[in-house]
Scaffold this motif. Sequence first.
Motif, short mmCIF file in Angstrom:
data_model
loop_
_atom_site.label_atom_id
_atom_site.label_comp_id
_atom_site.label_asym_id
_atom_site.label_seq_id
_atom_site.Cartn_x
_atom_site.Cartn_y
_atom_site.Cartn_z
N LEU A 405 16.20 -30.67 16.23
CA LEU A 405 17.76 -30.43 16.44
C LEU A 405 18.16 -29.20 15.79
N GLU A 406 17.62 -28.72 14.59
CA GLU A 406 18.36 -27.73 14.08
C GLU A 406 17.81 -26.36 14.80
N ASN A 407 16.54 -26.51 14.97
CA ASN A 407 15.91 -25.46 15.76
C ASN A 407 16.64 -25.04 17.06
N THR A 408 16.85 -26.17 17.79
CA THR A 408 17.61 -26.25 19.32
C THR A 408 19.01 -25.52 19.15
N ARG A 409 19.66 -26.12 17.93
CA ARG A 409 21.04 -25.58 17.63
C ARG A 409 21.10 -24.01 17.75
N GLN A 410 20.21 -23.43 16.62
CA GLN A 410 19.74 -22.09 16.50
C GLN A 410 19.57 -21.34 17.83
N ILE A 411 18.50 -21.70 18.54
CA ILE A 411 18.37 -21.04 19.71
C ILE A 411 19.31 -20.99 20.75
N MET A 412 19.72 -22.16 20.87
CA MET A 412 20.81 -22.33 21.96
C MET A 412 21.85 -21.31 21.70
N GLU A 413 22.33 -21.40 20.45
CA GLU A 413 23.44 -20.46 20.04
C GLU A 413 23.12 -18.98 20.44
N VAL A 414 22.05 -18.78 19.90
CA VAL A 414 21.60 -17.16 20.23
C VAL A 414 21.70 -16.93 21.74
N SER A 415 20.94 -17.99 22.65
CA SER A 415 20.92 -17.62 23.83
C SER A 415 22.24 -17.62 24.57
N LYS A 416 23.33 -18.32 24.06
CA LYS A 416 24.65 -18.31 24.55
C LYS A 416 25.21 -16.68 24.22
N LYS A 417 25.09 -16.41 22.89
CA LYS A 417 25.33 -15.03 22.58
C LYS A 417 24.60 -13.84 23.61
N ILE A 418 23.42 -14.03 23.75
CA ILE A 418 22.79 -12.92 24.68
C ILE A 418 23.47 -13.06 26.06
N GLN A 419 23.43 -14.25 26.60
CA GLN A 419 24.02 -14.40 28.02
C GLN A 419 25.38 -13.93 28.01
N LYS A 420 26.35 -14.00 26.93
CA LYS A 420 27.76 -13.41 26.95
C LYS A 420 27.56 -12.03 26.98
N GLY A 421 26.80 -11.31 26.09
CA GLY A 421 26.67 -9.97 26.08
C GLY A 421 26.16 -9.35 27.24
N ILE A 422 24.98 -9.98 27.81
CA ILE A 422 24.79 -9.47 29.45
C ILE A 422 25.90 -9.38 30.32
N GLU A 423 26.90 -10.68 30.28
CA GLU A 423 27.79 -10.77 31.21
C GLU A 423 28.83 -9.72 31.07
N GLU A 424 29.12 -9.13 29.77
CA GLU A 424 29.94 -8.05 29.41
C GLU A 424 29.54 -6.58 29.80
N ILE A 425 28.24 -6.64 30.29
CA ILE A 425 27.46 -5.42 30.76
C ILE A 425 27.87 -5.31 32.22
N LEU A 426 28.76 -4.22 32.67
CA LEU A 426 29.42 -4.28 34.06
C LEU A 426 28.11 -4.18 35.14
N GLU A 427 27.21 -3.34 34.54
CA GLU A 427 26.00 -2.85 35.86
C GLU A 427 25.06 -4.23 35.79
N LEU A 428 25.34 -5.19 35.06
CA LEU A 428 24.45 -6.29 35.23
C LEU A 428 24.82 -7.61 35.74
N PHE A 429 24.29 -8.57 36.30
CA PHE A 429 24.73 -9.85 36.88
C PHE A 429 23.58 -10.83 36.29
N ILE A 430 24.24 -12.27 35.86
CA ILE A 430 23.15 -13.26 35.58
C ILE A 430 22.82 -13.92 36.85
N ILE A 431 21.51 -14.25 36.73
CA ILE A 431 20.89 -15.20 37.81
C ILE A 431 21.17 -16.66 37.55
N GLY A 432 22.24 -17.21 38.35
CA GLY A 432 22.40 -18.47 38.22
C GLY A 432 23.42 -18.84 37.07
N GLN A 433 23.14 -20.26 36.81
CA GLN A 433 23.93 -20.80 35.38
C GLN A 433 22.72 -21.39 34.69
#
Length: 536
Positions: A405-433
């Motif tokens: 549970l703790e491992n999942t909490r950490q990697i999910m939080e970091v994944s969402k931070k990376i996803q948010k950071g990529i979404e803020e880069i105008l030249e990129l788009f995320i594939i799906g959700q």
Amino acid sequence: MEDHVLRLRTAANDALSRYEPIVLVVAPILTLLLARAFHAILCAILEKGIKASVLGFLFTFVKSIPGVSWYIEFEKKKVVDKMNSGNKSKREGWRTELPNIGLGRTTAQELEDARSKDVAWQGKCSGTVYIGGSESENHFALINEAHAMFSHTNPLHQDVFQSVARFEAEVVAMTAALLGSTEKASGGQICGNMTSGGTESILLAVKTSRDYMKTKKGITKPEMIIPGSAHSAYDKAAQYFNIKLWRVPVNKDYVADVKRIGRYINKNTILIVGSAPGFPHGIVDPIEELGKLASSNGICLHVDLCLGGFVLPFARKLGYPIPPFDFSVKGVTSISTDVHKYGLGPKGTSVVLYRNHEIRKHQFVAVTEWSGGLYVSPTMAGSRPGGLIAGAWAAMMSLGLSGYLENTRQIMEVSKKIQKGIEEILELFIIGQPHMTVVAFGSNDVNIFEVNDLMSSKGWHLNALQRPNSIHICVTLQHLHVHEDFLRDLKDSIQTAKENPGPIDGGLAPLYGAAGKMPDRGIVQDLLVEFMDNSC
């Protein structure tokens, strides 16, 4: 009645008397050959589509022109030589024979020297190594100790190594409990075995489904249907087990297109497939809908949980919106999940599970006529490394529900931070959700494969994808403290690609770019085979 038959016979003979006997013999043969050719063309069109079939015919014709085939082979060799140029230099000095005198304990130093020349993977690989921290401490050290303690055991000999047999049974049972075995909807008979990895788990599930459906429905010309995002292990299974494979494009949300898959189901269908999540984009297929489709047609449904088996159950407990994916879904007949990924077990540990023993029995091979005695084996391998099984057991026992549970909490939080950071880069788009820890992204402004090569030059090892052209990062515990570095390097790489477009020396962008534009996929396949033949 006899008069009527005689009149018909006379009329037929009169009508045919005008033709030469040779014509009467040859005409049916030619008609049969034409019918077979038409049937082959029709089957090719149904399987590949009109465009691909026409292109295939044209390329076959062009290759038959004198000189063209030689030129293609010459160009293929140039590409393969370029792909292998780095490998050839690395192989210089490799041993080809046993040393005359054994090295004894100094062998350990040679091992350490060789390992020191590997690339620095800590924190910079997409997936690959899922355990966090140092190789000599904590969880790493525990797994290594468990493996060493049982490195000479073999569960093939259950009467000798009873401890390893117990460890395997407990790993399977604990994994099954995570994936719905304790829920009433599962039927209470979930069973399975440990394997060498996700590919073997998938191969066994496909082989078992084939044999189960042969017994259940008498299918002797098996076919299976998979989404375009499903793992390439299914292609391997289709080749190994002589099963016709239909790979159906995903829908606009990059998940399995259930309606389209339904249109491919016929009397020979044994299996359909869903992923939770799919390797390319980290998106969970609509398993419930696929389950209904499988149930209504009386066929098997395998769910590939190799990546998500030790994340999704815990992400769901943490409140993330995870769609149904396990044996609680009616219609799911088998599941594969890797302990050596987010289960944090040693490399070479996976689990294949079945809804009941009736299905799993078709996985086994029993031999009664061998002079070596009676033989029965549960998986593809005969001898299996007990040390890996012990390591997987140690990983699961040491972490427990709270640790996962703790491992999942950490990697999910970091994944969402990376996803948010990529979404803020105008030249990129995320594939799906993305549903979990894989974030795939593409670009309409820069060559994403050139960006990938630039990231490689900065030490990152990401995964290049196609259809659409994109790359992804699979977030692990190794990334918990480097996600800001990743986003910074990604921004720098994009800026460099914009200011200086074009391939970098030693990069793979030209290869991926050419492969994506090449309509004759057979040539691409040949290149891959030639590359592998020269590199292993």
